[in-house]
Motif scaffolding. Structure first.
Motif, PDB file in Angstrom:
ATOM      1  N   VAL C  78      46.836  38.882  31.366  1.00 24.63           N
ATOM      2  CA  VAL C  78      48.135  39.466  31.103  1.00 24.63           C
ATOM      3  C   VAL C  78      48.250  40.871  31.937  1.00 24.63           C
ATOM      4  N   THR C  79      49.503  40.990  32.471  1.00 24.15           N
ATOM      5  CA  THR C  79      49.849  42.293  32.894  1.00 24.15           C
ATOM      6  C   THR C  79      49.954  43.329  31.803  1.00 24.15           C
ATOM      7  N   THR C  80      48.929  44.574  32.108  1.00 25.80           N
ATOM      8  CA  THR C  80      49.057  45.698  31.235  1.00 25.80           C
ATOM      9  C   THR C  80      49.776  46.794  31.521  1.00 25.80           C
ATOM     10  N   SER C  81      50.085  46.813  33.142  1.00 25.51           N
ATOM     11  CA  SER C  81      51.081  48.129  33.550  1.00 25.51           C
ATOM     12  C   SER C  81      51.425  47.527  34.680  1.00 25.51           C
TER      13      SER C  81
END
Lengths: 137, 137, 137, 137
Positions: C78-81
Motif C-alpha cells: 500500500v502507498t504510504t506517502s
C-alpha cells in the motif's frame, strides 16, 4: 545569465561564511551543481552516521548553487519547501556529495532534485526535492 | 508504554549530547511533544533569520521525543522522510518552538506533524510532516 | 523474484479492472517501470490540461508496477506517502507517460521516483516521490 | 476579498462540471474550507477502500475552495506541489471529508493543510499539504 563557479564561491564566502567553510563547489553549470561537504564531529549521530539536518543542509546548498549557476547571483532567493527521503545510513567518515539537477526554472519558482551520496559509494543515502522562490526583480 | 519527560531527557543527554544542549523538552505526553530550541549564532543566516536545517533539526527532535513519549525509549527509530514548508522568516533572536502531534502510530511506521514557531509569535514559521521507521522488536 | 510484464498485466487486469483499461505497461524490469496512460475527457481540466489526481494515479501505478516487477506479485503493498511537484501543464490530447525508478527496496518500505511526461514532449510535466509499505510475509 | 459559498459553488459548477457533481462544499470561510465528497464505484480499490488519487482530488478541491473563500474567484490558481501521507484505509461506503486550513496566504504562493476523513469516523485517513501559485494580477 548564470554565475561562474569562482563568482559563486566568492559570493557564498561573503554571505555564508560558516557554511561555506564546509561546503565546496565541485561543479556548477546551467541547471545543475555538485557540492562536496566536509563532515566533522558536529554532523555525526550515534552510530557514526551523518545527521538528517546535515543532509538537508547539503541539499539546500546544492539547490542554491544550481540556481546561482543558472540565474546569476540572486541573494534573496529563499527555500519554500523541501521533501527528503532517507534511504541508507551515510558513512560518518566520508564526505557527503550533493548532486542537484533543476527540474523547472520559472519566473517565481525553481524546483530541483538532489541526490545525496557518501563519497565513493554508489547507492544514494538520501533524495531531496526542493523549491526556491525567486523575488520579483 | 511511553517514557516520561525525565527519562527522555536523560536518554537524549546520553545519546545526543550535542543536540541536547540546545534542545529542551517543554512537554511530552502520549502522541505529542513540545521542544524549545535555544538558537545561537551557528543557527543564523544572513538577515538574522534561522536556517532551514536548524528548523528541520527541531522538527526531527520533536517527532522523536513524541515517539519516545508514546512508545518508550526506542534507540533505533530512524527518520525515513520529512517534508518541510517554510512559511515566514523566523526571528534569529528568539527560541524556536516545535509542537509535534503524531498522526499515526503503526507497528513499523509513525507519522507526525510539527508546527514550528518563533517563541512568542503566533504565526508559524514552518510546518513539517515526518515519518519514522520503528525497528521490529 | 520479480514478475514479468505479462504476469503483471494479468494481475492488474484481475485486481484493478477499471484503472487497467487506461494504463498500459510500456516496460517493466528490476527496479523500474514505464506506464502509458490513455487520457480521456474524464481526466481533463479547464484549459484542456490533465488533472493533478490523474497524474498522481499514473505515478502510483508506475511505482506499483515497478515493485511487482522487482519483488513479485504482492497484492497487499500500500502507498504510504507521495509528494508531487507539478512543473508544466500537461497536454490534454496526449498520453501521459510515467517513468519510475526505485531508489530503495527495503524489507518493509520501497521508495521510488516517477517522472511524468506528455508523450512526445521532452520536458517533464510533474515529478513524484512515493513510498509503499510491503506487508511482512 | 473572499467569495461566498454560493459564489464558489456556482463557479465550480461552471468550471469543473464533472468534479463538482461529487464534491459538495460543507463550509467555507476565510482561510478554511470543508468538502464532502460522494464516493462511487469509480473511486474504489480492491478491498472496498477509496483510492489514493481520489483522496488527492478531495485535498486539492478543499485547498482550492479555501483559496477562493479567502482571495476571491481566481480561476488561474494552479497546484504546484502536494504531499500526501496515507494513514488508514478509508471506508469505501462512506463519504470522504476534506478539512482544509490555510497556513500561509502570500502574494504568489498559498500553502495549506488538509485532513481527510471517512465521514463519521474520528481518526483521519490521510493528511495533505499543498501549495498553489497565484498568478500576478
Amino acid at each position: 545569465m548564470g554565475a561562474s563557479k569562482a563568482e559563486i564561491t566568492a559570493f557564498l564566502a561573503r554571505e555564508f561564511q560558516r557554511t561555506q567553510a564546509k561546503c565546496e563547489i565541485g561543479e556548477v553549470s546551467d541547471r545543475s551543481a555538485t557540492i562536496i561537504y566536509h563532515t566533522d564531529h558536529n554532523d555525526l549521530r550515534p552510530g557514526g552516521t551523518v545527521s538528517g539536518p546535515t543532509l538537508m543542509l547539503v541539499a539546500d546548498v546544492a539547490l542554491y548553487v544550481a540556481i546561482l549557476g543558472t540565474a546569476g547571483l540572486i541573494p534573496l532567493a529563499v527555500t519554500t519547501s523541501m521533501t527528503l527521503n532517507f534511504l541508507r545510513k551515510p558513512a560518518g567518515d566520508r564526505e557527503v556529495i550533493g548532486d542537484c539537477r533543476l527540474m523547472k526554472v520559472g519566473k517565481t519558482l525553481v524546483v530541483g532534485e538532489v541526490w545525496l551520496y557518501s563519497k565513493g559509494i554508489d547507492d544514494p543515502v538520501a533524495h531531496a526535492v526542493g523549491t526556491y522562490a525567486i523575488p520579483a526583480q
